[in-house]
Design an enzyme around this catalytic site. Structure first.
Site, PDB file in Angstrom:
ATOM      1  N   PHE A  31       8.841  11.259  -2.595  1.00 54.65           N
ATOM      2  CA  PHE A  31       8.438  12.539  -2.003  1.00 54.65           C
ATOM      3  C   PHE A  31       9.424  12.862  -0.894  1.00 54.65           C
ATOM      4  CE2 PHE A  31       5.749  15.078   0.889  1.00 54.65           C
ATOM      5  CZ  PHE A  31       5.103  15.939   0.015  1.00 54.65           C
ATOM      6  N   GLY A  32      10.240  13.891  -1.109  1.00 55.55           N
ATOM      7  CA  GLY A  32      11.301  14.213  -0.177  1.00 55.55           C
ATOM      8  C   GLY A  32      10.954  15.373   0.733  1.00 55.55           C
ATOM      9  N   LEU A  33      10.380  15.093   1.895  1.00 55.18           N
ATOM     10  CA  LEU A  33      10.080  16.127   2.881  1.00 55.18           C
ATOM     11  C   LEU A  33      10.839  15.882   4.181  1.00 55.18           C
ATOM     12  CD1 LEU A  33       8.389  18.608   3.782  1.00 55.18           C
ATOM     13  CD2 LEU A  33       6.618  16.982   4.529  1.00 55.18           C
ATOM     14  N   GLU A  54       3.574   9.623   8.345  1.00 52.73           N
ATOM     15  CA  GLU A  54       2.482  10.530   7.941  1.00 52.73           C
ATOM     16  C   GLU A  54       1.833  11.170   9.177  1.00 52.73           C
ATOM     17  OE1 GLU A  54       2.711  10.897   4.962  1.00 52.73           O
ATOM     18  OE2 GLU A  54       3.089   9.012   3.941  1.00 52.73           O
ATOM     19  N   ARG A  85       0.824  -1.201   0.000  1.00 52.20           N
ATOM     20  CA  ARG A  85       0.000   0.000   0.000  1.00 52.20           C
ATOM     21  C   ARG A  85       0.858   1.251   0.000  1.00 52.20           C
ATOM     22  NH1 ARG A  85       0.261   3.769   3.136  1.00 52.20           N
ATOM     23  NH2 ARG A  85       0.077   2.481   4.986  1.00 52.20           N
ATOM     24  N   SER A  86       1.998   1.209   0.686  1.00 53.72           N
ATOM     25  CA  SER A  86       2.889   2.375   0.711  1.00 53.72           C
ATOM     26  C   SER A  86       3.405   2.717  -0.685  1.00 53.72           C
ATOM     27  CB  SER A  86       4.073   2.120   1.649  1.00 53.72           C
ATOM     28  OG  SER A  86       3.662   2.105   2.994  1.00 53.72           O
ATOM     29  N   ARG A  88      -2.468  10.356   4.202  1.00 55.11           N
ATOM     30  CA  ARG A  88      -3.091   9.930   5.460  1.00 55.11           C
ATOM     31  C   ARG A  88      -4.489   9.370   5.222  1.00 55.11           C
ATOM     32  NH1 ARG A  88      -1.243  15.564   8.277  1.00 55.11           N
ATOM     33  NH2 ARG A  88       0.832  14.886   8.977  1.00 55.11           N
ATOM     34  N   TRP A 129      14.097   8.483   5.275  1.00 56.48           N
ATOM     35  CA  TRP A 129      12.903   7.633   5.363  1.00 56.48           C
ATOM     36  C   TRP A 129      11.978   7.843   4.167  1.00 56.48           C
ATOM     37  CZ3 TRP A 129      14.674   4.455   8.596  1.00 56.48           C
ATOM     38  CH2 TRP A 129      15.337   4.864   9.760  1.00 56.48           C
ATOM     39  N   ILE A 130      12.571   7.814   2.969  1.00 57.80           N
ATOM     40  CA  ILE A 130      11.831   8.129   1.747  1.00 57.80           C
ATOM     41  C   ILE A 130      11.433   6.835   1.036  1.00 57.80           C
ATOM     42  CG2 ILE A 130      11.842   9.421  -0.393  1.00 57.80           C
ATOM     43  CD1 ILE A 130      12.145  11.102   2.231  1.00 57.80           C
TER      44      ILE A 130
END
Length: 388
Positions: A133-135, A367, A94-95, A247, A166-167
């Site tokens: 997605f790099g945040l 998330e 799912r991730s 989320r 943690w990407i």
């Protein structure tokens, strides 16, 4: 006569024909293609990400709740149900879909230029291109506003320097959406991963989400043209809106892991003989099964309600926090309780319980941690921000 948890809550009566068709289609994919191999992928800590992305793309699962650019344009509720069916196999699968569609693709779809959308979204929807997605940074998870990654102008080009952590999908991605500090606040950038100075070493030795690719992103003098910036994204609200999309999928997805644990446990206790009777025939067993069914059903009703609100365009971020906080917390509790009913068998890879429980430990904190969502809800209730 026995009833499943979904039957007790008459969940099927709340679904549209399209909802049911999508859930059934994804469940068939899970049963035929994913479930036979998931234990091995988890054990080895690797998945055939590109092959899976293309299979998911052919089924229309990638960015399925987006419109245009070869995206399926499905309802938010249908997307949630697809997440549930995928996570019934494994949170890592799912991730992959969630990060691709709700983070990377949504960021480009919502905040990108027409050029960005035409260049990337059709290939990403097809699974021909993978996004990340790099945040999050090593020192800035729950407080992304403090990020140290910086983009500076050099003529008309942007130079990016920094590290993300943690990407999901990072080391197999073709494109990264990277958020950085600029003199004009936090901005987003579309970064092809072949750009010199970009690297994404995989993170090893995980005990959770092993059937998922997790990486560090290193940006060392990455030079991008001016048009690499997402033109409609300015400030922290843009990446946070992307997180809210992801989320929402988790609100449904975590329940898939719980459902798989509970169904496995119902089957096991029905056949496991102890003191001459099935384990399911004892009062303490039935009390546990009843309590878990109640929490799973309540979580499903909450998820479906939030899905209808999202489809109506009225869903608020704090309501997503309600769903994420409750449904992941209760799903993890269900996974742990199910393990107790299987005894020693519950710790083996023959059954999915410990795998789901280990995965949900990560889902509980990514998330937005439970504590962050509690504070989001608290702020909505009191009007007071307790983050600082």
């Amino acid at each position: 006569m026995t009833s499943s948890p979904a039957q007790l809550f008459a969940i099927d009566s709340l679904l549209t024909d399209d909802d049911r068709d999508i859930a059934t289609t994804v469940r068939k994919l899970v049963d035929d293609r994913l479930r036979p191999d998931i234990a091995e992928w988890y054990e080895s800590g690797s998945i055939p990400a590109r092959e899976l992305a293309q299979e998911f793309g052919r089924l229309g699962l990638l960015g399925m709740h987006l419109t245009g650019y070869d995206c399926a344009g499905a309802s938010a509720t249908a997307y949630g149900l697809a997440c549930l069916e995928l996570e019934a196999c494994d949170s890592g699968l799912r991730s992959l879909v969630s990060v691709q569609g709700s983070l990377a693709m949504f960021a480009i779809w919502r905040y990108g230029s027409e050029g960005h959308k035409e260049q990337w979204l059709p290939d990403m929807a097809a699974g021909q291109a993978i996004g990340c997605f790099g945040l999050t940074e090593p020192d800035f998870g729950s407080d992304p506003a403090g990020m140290r990654t910086r983009a500076t102008l050099d003529g008309t080009d942007w130079i990016l320097n920094g590290t993300k952590m943690w990407i999901t999908n990072g080391s197999v991605a073709d494109v990264a959406v990277v958020w950085a500090q600029t003199d004009d606040g936090i901005r987003g950038f579309v970064v092809p991963t072949t750009t010199p100075g970009f690297s994404a070493p995989a993170i090893k030795n995980k005990l959770s989400l092993r059937a998922s690719i997790t990486s560090e992103l290193v940006l060392d003098g990455v030079r991008l043209p001016a048009d690499a910036m997402l033109p409609e994204a300015k400030g922290l609200s843009a990446p946070l809106s992307c997180l809210n999309e992801a989320r929402f999928g988790i609100v449904f997805g975590a329940l898939g892991a719980a459902r798989d644990c509970l169904q496995t446990t119902l089957d096991y206790t029905a056949s496991r003989q102890i003191f001459g009777r099935p384990l399911a025939a004892y009062q303490l067993s039935q009390a546990k099964l009843a309590n878990m069914t109640l929490e799973l059903g309540k979580g499903m009703l909450l998820a479906l309600h939030l899905g209808r609100l999202k489809d109506a365009g009225t869903l608020r971020p704090e309501q997503v926090s309600l769903g994420k906080l409750n449904n992941v917390r209760e799903s993890l509790s269900i996974a742990r309780e199910c393990r107790t009913l299987l005894g020693a068998a519950g710790i083996t890879g023959e059954y999915p319980l410990m795998r789901h429980a280990n995965n949900l430990e990560s889902v509980l904190t990514y998330e937005g941690t439970s504590e962050v969502h509690q504070l989001v809800i608290g702020r909505a209730l009191t009007g007071e921000s307790a983050f600082r």
